[in-house]
Design an enzyme around this catalytic site. Structure first.
Site, PDB file in Angstrom:
ATOM      1  N   GLY A 169      -9.907  -5.914  -4.617  1.00 54.70           N
ATOM      2  CA  GLY A 169      -8.556  -6.275  -5.200  1.00 54.70           C
ATOM      3  C   GLY A 169      -7.957  -7.048  -4.214  1.00 54.70           C
ATOM      4  N   ASP A 170      -8.105  -6.693  -2.961  1.00 56.30           N
ATOM      5  CA  ASP A 170      -7.810  -7.558  -1.941  1.00 56.30           C
ATOM      6  C   ASP A 170      -8.047  -9.028  -1.789  1.00 56.30           C
ATOM      7  OD1 ASP A 170      -6.123  -5.719  -0.490  1.00 56.30           O
ATOM      8  OD2 ASP A 170      -7.922  -4.631   0.110  1.00 56.30           O
ATOM      9  N   SER A 171      -9.481  -8.951  -2.202  1.00 53.66           N
ATOM     10  CA  SER A 171     -10.151 -10.241  -2.235  1.00 53.66           C
ATOM     11  C   SER A 171      -9.432 -11.162  -3.317  1.00 53.66           C
ATOM     12  CB  SER A 171     -11.571 -10.356  -2.586  1.00 53.66           C
ATOM     13  OG  SER A 171     -12.379 -11.492  -2.827  1.00 53.66           O
ATOM     14  N   ALA A 214      -5.991 -12.088  -2.419  1.00 55.75           N
ATOM     15  CA  ALA A 214      -5.997 -13.407  -1.162  1.00 55.75           C
ATOM     16  C   ALA A 214      -6.319 -14.599  -2.013  1.00 55.75           C
ATOM     17  CB  ALA A 214      -6.896 -12.891  -0.124  1.00 55.75           C
ATOM     18  N   TYR A 230       0.749  -1.177   0.061  1.00 59.63           N
ATOM     19  CA  TYR A 230       0.114  -0.120  -0.053  1.00 59.63           C
ATOM     20  C   TYR A 230       0.757   1.196   0.100  1.00 59.63           C
ATOM     21  CZ  TYR A 230      -4.679  -2.000   0.002  1.00 59.63           C
ATOM     22  OH  TYR A 230      -5.673  -2.671  -0.264  1.00 59.63           O
TER      23      TYR A 230
END
Length: 450
Positions: free
Chosen positions: A251-253, A256, A138
Site C-alpha cells: 500500500g505504501d508502494s 508513493a 497511520y
C-alpha cells in the site's frame, strides 16, 4: 522534483529464524537462530520508496529522542530529508517474528497516539512548494493537528491521502485518496455489502461524497485498483500476476508511486495505472523486506521469476525457456510458445530489449516497445514469466535462469543453436519445435507496406 511525505513514521523490525519443533508447554513453534532486520515503516517507508524514483523527498513526521527514533534517523540518513515535528511520545516499533517467509506473530510497542508540538515553519514551506504531497496516515494523530491540516489545504501541488481507520478525514482539496478494500468498506458503512466491483465502486462514490475529494482509488491487492471520480463508470486497473513476494508495504508502494506520477504531470488515471504496476513489482522484489535492495540489472531475472523457478524445481518439475524479439505477436509465435510450454512445468520467455532489436533488425525496429511486448506475452495463459535481455543473444540471461530445456521455432531446424553449448554446461537441452510456415514479423511488415 520535490515530493513531501507527511505522516507517522514507524520502525519496522523483522526477527527471522528457523523452527523445527514446538514448545513442550504449548503448541507454538520454537524460533531459533534469530536474525534482526530493521527498516523504515509507515510514512518513512513511503518516503524511501518515493526517493528511489530519483525525486527529492522530504519527510515531515513527529520524532522524539527515544532509541527507536535514533535508529529510524540512521536508516533514513542519506535517503530522504527529514523535517521533524518535536515529539515527546515513543516511536512506534512493530516487530514481526518470522520463520522463513511466514509471519508467526507481531509485537507492537510505542502506543497508538503521538504527543507532539507545532508544525515547524520549514515543514509548512516545504508542503506549500512541493510538486506533490503524500499523506501517509497511520492513525497516530499527525493528520488531525490543525496546523498540519492548514498546511496541507494550502499545498499548491496535488495531495494524495493514504488513510487509516484511526486517522483524520482527508482535507477537501485532496486530489486522490487511496484506501484499501477493507478501509473503504469500514468508512462507507454496512449499507453497501459484498466485495464485487459494483460494491467497491459504490463505496468509492460514497467516500467522495463524504470527503468532498477529487477521486478515490480503492486498492484491491492482487485484483488491482478501482478508480472513481464520483460519477460515471469507474476505471479498473487489473494487477499483473505476482508469484511469491511479501505484500507488506504494498500500500505504501502504491501511494508513493501514484504521488511520484502526479508530481511528474500524469493525470490521475495514468498515475493509478503506473502505481498498480509499481506495487506489483515492489511485491515481486520482496516487498518491504527488500526496501534497500540494489535495483535489478536489465538482464537479471526478476525476483518473481526466481520464486517461480524455485517452486518448480522444488517440486521436481522441468523449467522451459524460449526467446526472440516477438515484435508483432502472430500465429507462428503462439504455436511455438504453446508447444514449448508443453515440454515442461513452466515457460519463461526471454525477449530482446529495444536496443538489442535495433542492432539485430535495423533502425526501424522494434515496432512495439519491450514493455508492451512483455505485457502481451504475459497475457498468454501458457507463458509463466517474461525476462528482457539487452545482449544480442540470450546466453547471459540463460546462464542465470539455467532452464532444463531451451526451445526455438522450427525455422532453426538443422542449424546449430548458439545457445546449445551454454545449455550443455549445466546439463540442459536445446531443442527445435515444429514451425508454422508462412508466418514471420518481417513478412507481415513487408506485406503491410505493399
Amino acid at each position: 522534483m520535490s515530493i513531501v511525505v507527511v505522516g507517522d513514521a514507524l520502525l519496522d523490525v523483522d526477527l527471522v529464524g528457523t523452527a523445527s519443533r514446538l514448545t513442550p508447554d504449548a503448541p507454538v513453534p520454537v524460533v531459533e537462530d534469530v536474525e534482526r532486520r530493521e527498516r523504515p515503516g509507515g510514512a518513512a517507508l513511503a518516503a524511501v520508496i518515493a526517493a528511489r524514483s530519483g525525486a527529492d523527498v522530504v519527510l515531515v513526521t513527529p520524532l522524539g529522542d527515544d532509541d527507536g527514533a535514533r535508529r529510524l534517523r540512521a536508516l533514513l540518513a542519506g535517503r530522504v530529508r527529514l523535517i521533524e515535528i518535536p515529539a515527546t511520545s515513543a516511536t512506534p516499533v512493530k516487530q514481526r517474528i518470522r520463520v522463513g517467509d511466514h509471519s508467526v506473530a507481531r509485537l507492537d510497542t510505542g502506543g497508538s497516539a503521538a504527543t507532539f508540538g507545532a508544525l515547524p515553519a520549514a515543514a509548512a514551506t516545504a508542503i506549500g512548494s512541493a510538486a506533490a504531497v503524500l499523506v501517509a496516515d497511520y492513525g497516530r494523530g499527525t493528520t488531525s493537528a490543525a496546523d498540519v491540516r492548514a498546511a496541507l489545504s494550502a499545498a499548491r501541488g496535488p495531495v494524495v491521502w493514504d488513510p487509516h481507520p484511526r486517522g483524520a478525514d482527508p482535507v477537501p482539496s485532496t486530489r486522490l485518496v487511496t484506501p484499501n478494500g477493507a478501509e473503504a468498506a469500514r468508512v462507507a458503512g454496512p449499507d453497501i455489502t459484498g466485495d464485487g466491483l459494483a460494491a467497491v465502486g459504490a463505496r468509492a462514490q460514497a467516500l467522495i461524497a463524504r470527503w468532498g475529494v477529487g477521486a478515490v482509488a480503492v486498492t484491491l491487492g492482487s485484483r488491482g485498483a478501482l478508480l472513481s471520480y464520483g460519477e460515471g463508470a469507474p476505471m479498473v486497473v487489473p494487477a499483473v500476476r505476482v508469484t511469491g513476494g511479501d505484500p507488506c508495504g504494498a500500500g505504501d508502494s502504491f501511494a508513493a508511486a501514484v504521488t511520484v506520477a502526479l508530481a511528474g504531470g500524469a493525470v490521475t488515471g495514468e498515475a493509478v495505472t503506473a502505481a498498480v504496476a509499481a506495487a506489483g513489482a515492489f511485491v515481486a522484489r520482496g516487498g518491504a523486506t527488500a526496501w534497500d535492495a540494489v535495483p535489478d540489472s536489465p538482464t537479471a531475472p526478476a525476483p518473481g521469476v526466481d520464486a517461480l523457478l524455485d517452486r518448480v524445481r522444488a517440486a521436481g518439475g522441468t523449467v522451459v525457456a524460449t526467446g526472440g524479439c516477438f515484435d508483432l505477436l502472430h500465429a507462428g509465435h503462439v504455436a511455438t510458445l504453446r508447444a514449448a510450454r508443453g515440454l515442461g512445468d513452466c515457460l519463461v520467455v526471454c525477449i530482446n530489449s529495444d536496443d538489442s532489436v535495433r542492432r539485430l533488425k535495423g533502425p526501424t525496429r522494434p515496432l512495439v516497445t519491450a514493455t508492451d511486448r512483455a505485457r502481451v506475452l504475459e497475457a498468454l495463459e501458457f507463458v509463466d514469466a517474461v525476462v528482457v535481455f539487452d545482449e544480442d543473444t540470450p546466453s547471459a540471461v540463460l546462464d542465470q535462469l539455467r532452464p532444463d530445456v531451451w526451445a526455438k521455432g522450427g525455422d532453426y531446424a538443422g542449424a546449430d543453436l548458439p545457445e546449445a553449448a551454454v545449455l550443455q554446461s549445466w546439463g540442459g537441452q536445446a531443442v527445435v519445435l515444429p514451425y508454422l510456415d508462412g508466418h514471420s514479423t518481417t513478412a507481415l511488415v513487408a506485406r503491410s507496406r505493399v
